[in-house]
Design a protein around this motif. Structure first.
Motif, PDB file in Angstrom:
ATOM      1  N   GLU A 126       0.842  -1.195   0.000  1.00 14.68           N
ATOM      2  CA  GLU A 126       0.000   0.000   0.000  1.00 14.68           C
ATOM      3  C   GLU A 126       0.875   1.243   0.000  1.00 14.68           C
ATOM      4  N   TRP A 127       0.235   2.366  -0.318  1.00 19.04           N
ATOM      5  CA  TRP A 127       0.935   3.643  -0.413  1.00 19.04           C
ATOM      6  C   TRP A 127       0.604   4.512   0.792  1.00 19.04           C
ATOM      7  N   ARG A 128       1.102   4.140   1.931  1.00 16.45           N
ATOM      8  CA  ARG A 128       0.970   4.939   3.142  1.00 16.45           C
ATOM      9  C   ARG A 128       1.835   4.313   4.231  1.00 16.45           C
ATOM     10  N   LEU A 129       2.097   5.096   5.263  1.00 18.05           N
ATOM     11  CA  LEU A 129       2.852   4.592   6.408  1.00 18.05           C
ATOM     12  C   LEU A 129       1.864   4.064   7.443  1.00 18.05           C
ATOM     13  N   ARG A 130       2.055   2.821   7.836  1.00 22.29           N
ATOM     14  CA  ARG A 130       1.213   2.228   8.872  1.00 22.29           C
ATOM     15  C   ARG A 130       1.710   2.675  10.253  1.00 22.29           C
ATOM     16  N   PRO A 131       0.876   2.507  11.283  1.00 20.28           N
ATOM     17  CA  PRO A 131       1.316   2.890  12.640  1.00 20.28           C
ATOM     18  C   PRO A 131       2.619   2.192  13.022  1.00 20.28           C
ATOM     19  N   LEU A 132       3.520   2.940  13.620  1.00 22.71           N
ATOM     20  CA  LEU A 132       4.827   2.403  13.981  1.00 22.71           C
ATOM     21  C   LEU A 132       4.752   1.612  15.281  1.00 22.71           C
ATOM     22  N   THR A 158      13.506   6.441   6.341  1.00 22.19           N
ATOM     23  CA  THR A 158      13.660   5.980   4.958  1.00 22.19           C
ATOM     24  C   THR A 158      12.293   5.666   4.358  1.00 22.19           C
ATOM     25  N   GLY A 159      12.058   6.179   3.149  1.00 23.63           N
ATOM     26  CA  GLY A 159      10.784   5.941   2.480  1.00 23.63           C
ATOM     27  C   GLY A 159      10.970   5.203   1.173  1.00 23.63           C
ATOM     28  N   LEU A 160      10.307   4.062   1.038  1.00 24.44           N
ATOM     29  CA  LEU A 160      10.298   3.300  -0.210  1.00 24.44           C
ATOM     30  C   LEU A 160       8.961   3.517  -0.902  1.00 24.44           C
ATOM     31  N   ASN A 161       9.022   3.969  -2.142  1.00 21.80           N
ATOM     32  CA  ASN A 161       7.815   4.270  -2.907  1.00 21.80           C
ATOM     33  C   ASN A 161       7.842   3.506  -4.226  1.00 21.80           C
ATOM     34  N   TYR A 162       6.808   2.694  -4.467  1.00 22.93           N
ATOM     35  CA  TYR A 162       6.736   1.851  -5.663  1.00 22.93           C
ATOM     36  C   TYR A 162       5.577   2.296  -6.553  1.00 22.93           C
ATOM     37  N   GLU A 163       5.826   2.264  -7.838  1.00 16.71           N
ATOM     38  CA  GLU A 163       4.754   2.552  -8.788  1.00 16.71           C
ATOM     39  C   GLU A 163       3.701   1.445  -8.764  1.00 16.71           C
ATOM     40  N   ASN A 164       4.138   0.212  -8.588  1.00 17.16           N
ATOM     41  CA  ASN A 164       3.238  -0.926  -8.387  1.00 17.16           C
ATOM     42  C   ASN A 164       4.028  -2.010  -7.654  1.00 17.16           C
ATOM     43  N   PHE A 165       3.343  -3.086  -7.292  1.00 17.15           N
ATOM     44  CA  PHE A 165       3.977  -4.140  -6.506  1.00 17.15           C
ATOM     45  C   PHE A 165       3.979  -5.480  -7.223  1.00 17.15           C
ATOM     46  N   ILE A 214      -1.420   7.615  -0.418  1.00 15.47           N
ATOM     47  CA  ILE A 214      -2.656   7.569  -1.205  1.00 15.47           C
ATOM     48  C   ILE A 214      -3.715   6.877  -0.356  1.00 15.47           C
ATOM     49  N   ALA A 215      -4.839   7.516  -0.190  1.00  9.70           N
ATOM     50  CA  ALA A 215      -5.905   6.965   0.652  1.00  9.70           C
ATOM     51  C   ALA A 215      -6.414   5.644   0.077  1.00  9.70           C
ATOM     52  N   ASP A 216      -6.714   4.698   0.955  1.00  5.46           N
ATOM     53  CA  ASP A 216      -7.208   3.389   0.521  1.00  5.46           C
ATOM     54  C   ASP A 216      -8.486   3.513  -0.293  1.00  5.46           C
ATOM     55  N   GLU A 217      -9.314   4.493   0.065  1.00  2.00           N
ATOM     56  CA  GLU A 217     -10.609   4.630  -0.613  1.00  2.00           C
ATOM     57  C   GLU A 217     -10.537   5.466  -1.890  1.00  2.00           C
ATOM     58  N   ALA A 218      -9.333   5.913  -2.270  1.00  2.00           N
ATOM     59  CA  ALA A 218      -9.199   6.728  -3.480  1.00  2.00           C
ATOM     60  C   ALA A 218      -9.604   5.923  -4.713  1.00  2.00           C
ATOM     61  N   PRO A 219     -10.412   6.492  -5.610  1.00  2.00           N
ATOM     62  CA  PRO A 219     -10.782   5.796  -6.851  1.00  2.00           C
ATOM     63  C   PRO A 219      -9.550   5.464  -7.678  1.00  2.00           C
ATOM     64  N   LYS A 220      -9.662   4.473  -8.534  1.00  2.00           N
ATOM     65  CA  LYS A 220      -8.518   4.020  -9.330  1.00  2.00           C
ATOM     66  C   LYS A 220      -7.929   5.154 -10.160  1.00  2.00           C
ATOM     67  N   ALA A 221      -8.785   5.970 -10.772  1.00  2.00           N
ATOM     68  CA  ALA A 221      -8.299   7.069 -11.611  1.00  2.00           C
ATOM     69  C   ALA A 221      -7.505   8.077 -10.786  1.00  2.00           C
ATOM     70  N   GLU A 222      -7.974   8.363  -9.567  1.00  2.00           N
ATOM     71  CA  GLU A 222      -7.271   9.309  -8.704  1.00  2.00           C
ATOM     72  C   GLU A 222      -5.944   8.716  -8.240  1.00  2.00           C
ATOM     73  N   ARG A 223      -5.938   7.423  -7.918  1.00  2.00           N
ATOM     74  CA  ARG A 223      -4.696   6.766  -7.515  1.00  2.00           C
ATOM     75  C   ARG A 223      -3.676   6.822  -8.646  1.00  2.00           C
ATOM     76  N   SER A 228       1.259   8.878 -11.090  1.00  2.00           N
ATOM     77  CA  SER A 228       1.900   9.488 -12.256  1.00  2.00           C
ATOM     78  C   SER A 228       2.563  10.811 -11.891  1.00  2.00           C
ATOM     79  N   GLU A 229       1.871  11.623 -11.122  1.00  2.00           N
ATOM     80  CA  GLU A 229       2.411  12.918 -10.721  1.00  2.00           C
ATOM     81  C   GLU A 229       3.666  12.758  -9.869  1.00  2.00           C
ATOM     82  N   PHE A 230       3.648  11.783  -8.966  1.00  2.00           N
ATOM     83  CA  PHE A 230       4.797  11.556  -8.086  1.00  2.00           C
ATOM     84  C   PHE A 230       5.986  11.005  -8.858  1.00  2.00           C
TER      85      PHE A 230
END
Length: 326
Positions: A126-132, A158-165, A214-223, A228-230
């Motif tokens: 997922e695209w967010r930081l979970r509780p530490l 350290t932040g790892l960001n993936y376009e997909n998994f 990216i919020a879990d509830e974000a629509p696919k187009a918004e995600r 893409s922007e990032f």
């Protein structure tokens, strides 16, 4: 030796597997200090592969302890500098291993190596930081204030960001944040629980600054828009690529399609397309693809001459690289 051999292969393979790896603020990493890298954990063991590929010093990665239970597996995992972490929930017999984990990490830092800890505790695509959890804070406290203290150690958000998994051809951004030193924590070390909370608050804030959310509830187009922007800051999408390079890339993908499909299907069966999919797929390609290339080059050399064999040996990896880029 196996660790350095594996790192050599990783540094050759990642530019093929990934479309682009962008490393942010690498030049700001403290020099000459022991480094504890506190990272998010979105893509299983592949996260450690990405981090280890860019650091000059060896890394030691804290890893879930259950994968060490088989002696054969434990032996090879140790060869690539993995340190087991057993949770109390796995049984009282493993609680005593907590001190062993901390000591091994401390020993690695004393040598000048880096230690990677996944501060969320679990891996989720997922695209967010979970509780530490408190594991990173406890480790930092022990290293800064325990026996044989290393006050010079720095914690690196350290932040790892993936376009997909799922599989190759993705863009990845590895972001190093502002280092945390012992003196950055205002709470007295005597107030242990309060100290842990302040450390986690600082770490959470600094890690979030390096992670795409990216919020879990974000629509696919918004995600897709946010992704893409990032990642266009890392590498353009390439929609208007050179036709010649595009053709070479297409040839590279078509030549490798049967081989890749075999490994893709095998990884899917082994992992049930879980969070381990990328790690297993990359691991199989990392160690088996070079063997396949060498065997094909030898066969070509035997039947058609060494010049053709050399061409196969050099050309196949180059076409694979072109296929991932174009």
């Amino acid at each position: 030796m196996f660790y350095f051999f594996s790192r050599f292969l990783v540094r050759l393979a990642l530019p093929i597997y990934l479309r682009k790896l962008c490393v942010v603020n690498f030049d700001k990493l403290p020099k000459g200090s022991p480094l504890l890298l506190a990272s998010n954990h979105p893509d299983s063991f592949f996260d450690a592969v990405v981090i280890g590929s860019v650091l000059e010093q060896p890394i030691h990665t804290l890893t879930r302890g259950d994968v060490f239970r088989k002696k054969a597996a434990a032996f090879w995992l140790r060869q690539i500098n993995l340190i087991p972490v057993f949770r109390g929930s796995e049984g009282r017999q493993y609680v005593k291993n907590h001190d062993v984990t901390a000591q091994e990490s401390h020993d690695a830092l004393k040598k000048g190596d880096a230690v990677v800890v996944f501060s969320e505790g679990i891996c989720v695509n997922e695209w967010r930081l979970r509780p530490l959890g408190k594991g990173t804070a406890r480790m930092a406290y022990k290293i800064w204030y325990g026996d044989d203290a290393l006050r010079s150690m720095k914690v690196i958000p350290t932040g790892l960001n993936y376009e997909n998994f799922r599989g190759p051809g993705k863009r990845v951004s590895l972001n190093f944040g502002e280092a945390i030193a012992a003196d950055d924590i205002q709470t007295s070390p005597q107030e242990y629980e309060k100290w842990l909370r302040e450390f986690n608050d600082i770490l959470d804030r600094k890690m979030n600054a390096e992670i795409l959310t990216i919020a879990d509830e974000a629509p696919k187009a918004e995600r897709e828009r946010q992704l893409s922007e990032f990642f266009d800051k890392c590498a353009p999408s390439g929609k208007n690529k050179n036709p010649l390079l595009g053709a070479i890339g297409w040839i590279g993908r078509m030549i490798h399609l049967p081989l890749y499909s075999f490994f893709e299907n095998k990884a899917a069966k082994l992992t049930a397309r879980s969070v381990f999919y990328d790690s297993v797929l990359f691991g199989m390609l990392l160690y088996l693809y070079p063997v396949i290339v060498v065997l094909l080059a030898i066969i070509a050399a035997v039947f058609t001459g060494w010049q053709v064999g050399l061409g196969v040996f050099v050309g196949l990896p180059l076409l694979a690289w072109a296929g991932s880029k174009y």
